[in-house]
Write a protein that holds these residues in place. Structure first.
Motif, PDB file in Angstrom:
ATOM      1  N   ASP A 113     -50.974 127.924  -8.783  1.00 36.78           N
ATOM      2  CA  ASP A 113     -50.018 127.192  -9.618  1.00 36.78           C
ATOM      3  C   ASP A 113     -49.709 127.962 -10.901  1.00 36.78           C
ATOM      4  OD1 ASP A 113     -49.848 125.180  -7.785  1.00 36.78           O
ATOM      5  OD2 ASP A 113     -51.106 123.753  -8.875  1.00 36.78           O
ATOM      6  N   ASN A 153     -55.429 120.925 -15.822  1.00 38.62           N
ATOM      7  CA  ASN A 153     -55.719 120.624 -14.416  1.00 38.62           C
ATOM      8  C   ASN A 153     -54.571 120.982 -13.477  1.00 38.62           C
ATOM      9  OD1 ASN A 153     -58.427 119.536 -14.466  1.00 38.62           O
ATOM     10  ND2 ASN A 153     -57.555 117.798 -15.578  1.00 38.62           N
ATOM     11  N   LYS A 154     -53.582 121.713 -13.981  1.00 35.45           N
ATOM     12  CA  LYS A 154     -52.495 122.194 -13.113  1.00 35.45           C
ATOM     13  C   LYS A 154     -52.481 123.713 -13.056  1.00 35.45           C
ATOM     14  CE  LYS A 154     -49.462 118.168 -13.553  1.00 35.45           C
ATOM     15  NZ  LYS A 154     -48.115 117.687 -13.951  1.00 35.45           N
ATOM     16  N   GLN A 155     -52.290 124.373 -14.204  1.00 40.56           N
ATOM     17  CA  GLN A 155     -52.343 125.834 -14.235  1.00 40.56           C
ATOM     18  C   GLN A 155     -53.631 126.345 -14.878  1.00 40.56           C
ATOM     19  OE1 GLN A 155     -49.385 124.409 -15.911  1.00 40.56           O
ATOM     20  NE2 GLN A 155     -48.451 124.222 -13.895  1.00 40.56           N
ATOM     21  N   ASP A 215     -50.497 123.395 -18.214  1.00 36.48           N
ATOM     22  CA  ASP A 215     -50.811 121.972 -18.184  1.00 36.48           C
ATOM     23  C   ASP A 215     -52.238 121.812 -17.679  1.00 36.48           C
ATOM     24  OD1 ASP A 215     -48.188 121.210 -18.970  1.00 36.48           O
ATOM     25  OD2 ASP A 215     -47.506 121.492 -16.901  1.00 36.48           O
TER      26      ASP A 215
END
Length: 553
Positions: A361, A327-329, A325
């Motif tokens: 993450d 800006n997450k992983q 995702d």
């Protein structure tokens, strides 16, 4: 008496082990399946490798295919596959490409179930590996037709991305024969480095230099960031393919970054983790090509970055969006946009806190959803369903299913370590960071044990004795199609065609006499072959080893 384990043959027109994604996937498959099945691997021989060995508990038979043209090597491998099937009974035959699928179908031996493992398709890839064939429409249509037959006649077809799954449905593979099994990564092998293990040094890329990988975009982006005043290294671990490497080296020279970019030879998978641990960012700059858009690139390298706790920067493509995702992983950029990529890289290299958060993450997501334990469980389930047996028990360590992910602090800015790192500056082209071969088969990590050659199948010895000129029940790769064409429309292949090397050649053709079973097989092939609308026109007068001029518009 204890029941014998089911026998599985894996067919790969690939050197195993080698630093490719396909080889890594095969190694993972052998490692997981060998404890519960009797597994053989038929692959390609390379200098320095034994012809018969034990690898992760499986028997490996390597076929010497010589140094001829690609299609000549494929023909030798085809004959070896047929002889292997004639010499040893199997319950499942699992192939990774057209070059494994077609000989299995052609062999006429059908006392086993078949699996087509689609990490790539020759109809999409061949033009990148052999640009001179790009405009040969006859050859392209022949490959597409054979690929269609391989997909149609396999009992199971396995996609490695959701994007590929949808594409295979569009190609006509029925949903009840289609499965999605993504690669998995061992989180105990690939993991974030301990503090102080290596100086962290910027960006890393590990993989092919093939055009669809987008290395040119990465080099232009690196030059922009370097011109902004950021001083960090960019290391690429890639096999040397001259026609791909020369343009990339030219870009590095043109952008005045040649002394900053380190082109390194690839390392074996077991030795790769420490080199990934040196980096802050793992880069996967895939381009927007038909290959990546339609089928999706295997996410294996992306998953290895995730397991290593790297901050990932990759192209916004459907297959990548299945894994991470934004800006997450990881961080996405628009494919082919070096300016946008440069901005993303600069941000992560300047913001260590953000890079650390993304890396942790990513590893958590890997351990939860894409670990090697899930990969093994999926293949056990598929094989068991094909064999109509209860799924065997396989003891998989708990840490493979989401071991405790401890926070690893990444101290120090990459620009502080761009000089005097573990390998120092590298101005030599394609430096090998290891003393050994990049795929050293004697590495203890491979668990390779020599076998008595006499215990191997007859195919190996026969090929060695005849220098690759073995005879088989079909003397040319085109025999089945030639027979069908000649019987129905009287149009066989023509003399005087041109082979891929540009030399005139003569095609051997004409049906061979066979027994009743062979004729029954041809009838079954014909009924399925001609039921496929449009296939007939694509095959008339075409041969893989000799291709004529392009059709007129």
């Amino acid at each position: 008496m204890q029941d014998e384990k089911p026998r599985i043959l894996i067919v790969a027109f690939e050197v195993v082990p080698s630093p490719t994604g396909a080889s890594a996937t095969i190694g993972d498959l052998l490692r997981g399946m060998s404890p519960v099945f009797e597994v053989d691997l038929l692959s390609v021989h390379a200098p320095g490798m034994a012809h018969v060995q034990k690898y992760f508990g499986a028997r490996v038979f390597r076929v010497p295919v010589g140094k001829g043209t690609f299609l000549a090597r494929a023909e030798k491998f085809r004959r070896a596959v047929i002889r292997q099937l004639e010499s040893t009974p199997y319950d499942v035959v699992h192939y990774f490409s057209l070059w494994g699928a077609y000989p299995v179908i052609e062999s006429g031996v059908r006392e086993f179930k078949t699996v087509y493992h689609v990490e790539s398709l020759e109809s999409l890839d061949l033009k990148y590996h052999y640009p001179e064939l790009r405009h040969d429409r006859r050859l392209s249509r022949t490959i597409q037709a054979r690929e269609s037959m391989g997909l149609e006649m396999s009992d199971k077809v396995v996609a490695v991305t959701g994007t590929g799954y949808k594409y295979l449905l569009e190609l006509g593979v029925e949903e009840d024969r289609l499965a999605l099994i993504r690669p998995g990564v061992d989180p105990t092998l690939f993991k974030p480095g301990s503090e102080g293990t290596f100086n962290r040094s910027g960006i890393v890329y590990a993989g092919s230099m093939a055009p669809w990988q987008g290395i040119s975009t990465a080099l232009f982006a690196y030059a922009k960031v370097h011109n902004m005043g950021s001083d960090f290294s960019f290391r690429l671990y890639s096999p040397t393919v001259q026609r791909w490497a020369e343009p990339l080296l030219g870009i590095a020279e043109q952008e005045l970054i040649r002394s900053k970019v380190e082109f390194c030879q690839p390392v074996s998978r077991e030795k790769l983790p420490p080199y990934l641990q040196e980096a802050v960012v793992g880069l996967a700059p895939l381009t927007r090509t038909d290959r990546n858009q339609l089928l999706g690139c295997s996410p294996l390298r992306l998953l290895e970055y995730m397991a290593s706790g790297l901050a990932i920067v990759t192209s916004r493509l459907p297959s990548n969006e299945e894994i991470i995702d934004d800006n997450k992983q990881g961080i996405f950029f628009t494919p082919g946009e070096p300016g946008e990529l440069a901005d993303k890289l600069k941000w992560l290299l300047d913001d260590q806190e953000a890079a650390t958060r993304l890396g942790l993450d990513a590893r958590k997501r890997l351990c939860k959803d894409f670990n090697i334990g899930r990969f093994w469980e999926a293949w056990l389930k598929l094989y068991s369903e094909l064999l109509e047996i209860s799924k065997p028990a396989l003891e998989i360590p708990a840490e493979f299913f989401g071991a405790d992910v401890k926070s690893v602090e990444k101290k120090g800015h990459p620009s502080d370590h761009s000089k005097g790192t573990r390998h120092g500056s590298n101005k030599d082209v394609m430096k090998n960071p290891d003393d050994n071969l990049p795929w050293d088969i004697n590495d203890p990590g491979f668990e390779v044990v020599e076998l008595d050659v006499d215990s191997g199948p007859s195919v190996i010895g026969e090929i060695l004795e005849t220098e690759g000129s073995t005879k088989s029940s079909n003397d040319s790769f085109e025999s089945v199609f030639e027979e069908l064409d000649a019987e129905v429309v009287g149009n066989g292949p023509q003399d005087g065609a041109i082979n891929p090397a540009g030399e005139p050649g003569t095609l051997e053709h004409g049906p061979e006499e066979g027994d009743g079973e062979s004729n029954n097989r041809k009838s079954r092939l014909k009924s399925r072959y001609y039921a496929k609308e449009g296939l007939l026109d694509t095959l008339l007068g075409t041969d893989l080893d000799s291709h004529g001029e392009d059709d007129e518009e």
